[in-house]
Design a protein around this motif. Structure first.
Motif, PDB file in Angstrom:
ATOM      1  N   PRO A 149      69.808 -42.891  54.557  1.00 41.60           N
ATOM      2  CA  PRO A 149      69.704 -43.086  56.004  1.00 41.60           C
ATOM      3  C   PRO A 149      69.885 -41.819  56.841  1.00 41.60           C
ATOM      4  N   GLU A 150      70.619 -40.842  56.331  1.00 43.51           N
ATOM      5  CA  GLU A 150      70.815 -39.613  57.105  1.00 43.51           C
ATOM      6  C   GLU A 150      69.504 -38.844  57.248  1.00 43.51           C
ATOM      7  N   THR A 151      68.684 -38.872  56.228  1.00 42.70           N
ATOM      8  CA  THR A 151      67.374 -38.208  56.271  1.00 42.70           C
ATOM      9  C   THR A 151      66.337 -39.082  56.963  1.00 42.70           C
ATOM     10  N   ASP A 152      66.394 -40.358  56.678  1.00 39.86           N
ATOM     11  CA  ASP A 152      65.338 -41.278  57.117  1.00 39.86           C
ATOM     12  C   ASP A 152      65.585 -41.808  58.534  1.00 39.86           C
ATOM     13  N   THR A 153      65.265 -40.995  59.496  1.00 39.78           N
ATOM     14  CA  THR A 153      65.284 -41.425  60.894  1.00 39.78           C
ATOM     15  C   THR A 153      64.075 -42.331  61.148  1.00 39.78           C
ATOM     16  N   PRO A 154      64.038 -43.054  62.255  1.00 39.22           N
ATOM     17  CA  PRO A 154      62.860 -43.869  62.555  1.00 39.22           C
ATOM     18  C   PRO A 154      61.565 -43.065  62.528  1.00 39.22           C
ATOM     19  N   GLU A 155      61.606 -41.829  63.037  1.00 39.00           N
ATOM     20  CA  GLU A 155      60.400 -40.994  63.063  1.00 39.00           C
ATOM     21  C   GLU A 155      59.942 -40.642  61.650  1.00 39.00           C
ATOM     22  N   VAL A 156      60.903 -40.307  60.791  1.00 41.08           N
ATOM     23  CA  VAL A 156      60.569 -39.955  59.401  1.00 41.08           C
ATOM     24  C   VAL A 156      60.006 -41.172  58.669  1.00 41.08           C
ATOM     25  N   LEU A 157      60.599 -42.330  58.909  1.00 39.94           N
ATOM     26  CA  LEU A 157      60.115 -43.553  58.266  1.00 39.94           C
ATOM     27  C   LEU A 157      58.720 -43.930  58.753  1.00 39.94           C
ATOM     28  N   THR A 158      58.458 -43.705  60.043  1.00 38.42           N
ATOM     29  CA  THR A 158      57.127 -43.983  60.590  1.00 38.42           C
ATOM     30  C   THR A 158      56.081 -43.093  59.933  1.00 38.42           C
ATOM     31  N   VAL A 195      72.541 -49.242  44.250  1.00 36.53           N
ATOM     32  CA  VAL A 195      72.159 -48.062  45.019  1.00 36.53           C
ATOM     33  C   VAL A 195      73.275 -47.046  44.812  1.00 36.53           C
ATOM     34  N   ARG A 196      72.936 -45.841  44.361  1.00 36.19           N
ATOM     35  CA  ARG A 196      73.965 -44.832  44.089  1.00 36.19           C
ATOM     36  C   ARG A 196      73.425 -43.439  44.409  1.00 36.19           C
ATOM     37  N   ASP A 197      74.123 -42.739  45.272  1.00 35.58           N
ATOM     38  CA  ASP A 197      73.735 -41.381  45.654  1.00 35.58           C
ATOM     39  C   ASP A 197      74.016 -40.421  44.509  1.00 35.58           C
ATOM     40  N   ASP A 198      73.126 -39.445  44.336  1.00 37.61           N
ATOM     41  CA  ASP A 198      73.325 -38.391  43.342  1.00 37.61           C
ATOM     42  C   ASP A 198      73.848 -37.160  44.069  1.00 37.61           C
ATOM     43  N   PRO A 199      75.126 -36.813  43.904  1.00 33.35           N
ATOM     44  CA  PRO A 199      75.693 -35.678  44.646  1.00 33.35           C
ATOM     45  C   PRO A 199      75.108 -34.335  44.252  1.00 33.35           C
ATOM     46  N   ASN A 200      74.400 -34.285  43.141  1.00 37.27           N
ATOM     47  CA  ASN A 200      73.856 -33.019  42.651  1.00 37.27           C
ATOM     48  C   ASN A 200      72.391 -32.801  43.023  1.00 37.27           C
ATOM     49  N   SER A 201      71.817 -33.731  43.797  1.00 40.98           N
ATOM     50  CA  SER A 201      70.416 -33.584  44.194  1.00 40.98           C
ATOM     51  C   SER A 201      70.183 -34.340  45.495  1.00 40.98           C
ATOM     52  N   ILE A 252      64.151 -48.303  49.378  1.00 43.74           N
ATOM     53  CA  ILE A 252      63.339 -47.104  49.184  1.00 43.74           C
ATOM     54  C   ILE A 252      63.942 -45.949  49.972  1.00 43.74           C
ATOM     55  N   PHE A 253      63.392 -44.741  49.802  1.00 46.23           N
ATOM     56  CA  PHE A 253      63.699 -43.621  50.692  1.00 46.23           C
ATOM     57  C   PHE A 253      62.553 -42.623  50.662  1.00 46.23           C
ATOM     58  N   THR A 254      62.401 -41.879  51.736  1.00 41.60           N
ATOM     59  CA  THR A 254      61.189 -41.081  51.923  1.00 41.60           C
ATOM     60  C   THR A 254      61.124 -39.838  51.045  1.00 41.60           C
ATOM     61  N   ASN A 255      62.266 -39.289  50.623  1.00 44.34           N
ATOM     62  CA  ASN A 255      62.274 -38.108  49.757  1.00 44.34           C
ATOM     63  C   ASN A 255      62.195 -38.450  48.277  1.00 44.34           C
ATOM     64  N   LEU A 290      64.238 -49.993  57.639  1.00 43.28           N
ATOM     65  CA  LEU A 290      65.521 -49.974  58.320  1.00 43.28           C
ATOM     66  C   LEU A 290      66.349 -48.733  58.024  1.00 43.28           C
ATOM     67  N   THR A 291      67.103 -48.295  59.044  1.00 43.53           N
ATOM     68  CA  THR A 291      68.013 -47.162  58.932  1.00 43.53           C
ATOM     69  C   THR A 291      69.083 -47.315  60.009  1.00 43.53           C
ATOM     70  N   GLY A 292      69.902 -46.252  60.198  1.00 43.28           N
ATOM     71  CA  GLY A 292      70.913 -46.302  61.238  1.00 43.28           C
ATOM     72  C   GLY A 292      72.296 -46.670  60.748  1.00 43.28           C
ATOM     73  N   TYR A 293      72.543 -46.551  59.458  1.00 45.17           N
ATOM     74  CA  TYR A 293      73.852 -46.831  58.856  1.00 45.17           C
ATOM     75  C   TYR A 293      74.204 -45.636  57.974  1.00 45.17           C
ATOM     76  N   ASN A 294      75.346 -45.641  57.323  1.00 49.10           N
ATOM     77  CA  ASN A 294      75.689 -44.521  56.443  1.00 49.10           C
ATOM     78  C   ASN A 294      75.457 -44.865  54.972  1.00 49.10           C
ATOM     79  N   GLN A 295      75.571 -43.850  54.130  1.00 51.45           N
ATOM     80  CA  GLN A 295      75.267 -44.000  52.715  1.00 51.45           C
ATOM     81  C   GLN A 295      76.192 -45.007  52.029  1.00 51.45           C
TER      82      GLN A 295
END
Length: 203
Positions: free
Chosen positions: A99-108, A145-151, A60-63, A125-130
């Motif tokens: 993971p760059e956006t989702d810090t422990p605080e953001v995930l909490t 899992v695949r990052d969208d470079p346009n969004s 998952i991810f928070t955004n 979990l976080t603390g690694y790179n994309q």
């Protein structure tokens, strides 16, 4: 009357025997690669630290503006049944795919939006790179899992996966569906319960 009594005893014994023979059935056997990351509470969580209890995993991810919210809610529904049944020997693990956006605080903060019955079982979990999480998801859990470079969105699978007490992924389930009965919540609970019972019986 005595004959009827003995017939009832025999039927009851057969029913109990059938129930006791119900065993967990694996769909596959995939040994997960080792990992060690930070959870939303800032604690180190590794594959080794999770061993000894089965766990449910997801990505998952928070955004996320589509599937992550209902997936997270569905996982709370699974846990709600587990809590009501008094089942405790399990964990829930959510790997952030941003993971760059989702810090422990953001995930909490993200998790606080949901009716989580027992937060202590959750590890976001976080603390690694994309690149890492894209490769780990594909190679270790066979999921995309695949990052969208346009969004700011990330494409990822909507699967819940069940990992046994030895760190082997043994089942997958739909974690999101537009159909009301599309996510097999009762089956997930049943499978997890059977895994826990089998582990306790081996001890």
């Amino acid at each position: 009357m005595k004959i009827k009594h003995w017939l009832l005893v025999i039927v009851a014994a057969l029913v109990l025997s059938a129930c006791s023979n119900t065993k967990f059935k694996e769909d596959f056997d995939v040994e997960l690669a080792a990992f060690e990351h930070i959870n939303h509470r800032g604690d180190q969580v590794s594959l080794d630290s999770l061993k000894g209890k089965p766990w449910l995993g997801m990505y998952i991810f928070t955004n996320c503006n589509t599937v992550c919210q209902p997936m997270t809610y569905n996982m709370t529904e699974v846990q709600d049944i587990l809590v009501k049944k008094g089942i405790e020997d399990y964990n829930i693990v959510a790997f952030s795919v941003d993971p760059e956006t989702d810090t422990p605080e953001v995930l909490t903060e993200y998790l606080s939006r949901y009716p989580v019955p027992d937060e202590s079982k959750w590890n976001l979990l976080t603390g690694y790179n994309q690149k890492y999480i894209e490769q780990y998801a594909l190679k270790s859990t066979k999921q995309l899992v695949r990052d969208d470079p346009n969004s700011d969105q990330v494409t990822h699978s909507v699967t819940f996966f069940l990992v046994d007490e030895n760190g082997r992924m043994v089942k997958n389930y739909s974690g999101y569906s537009e159909e009301a009965d599309g996510v097999p919540i009762d089956l997930i609970v049943e499978d997890l319960e059977m895994l826990i019972e089998e582990r306790l019986n081996k001890a």
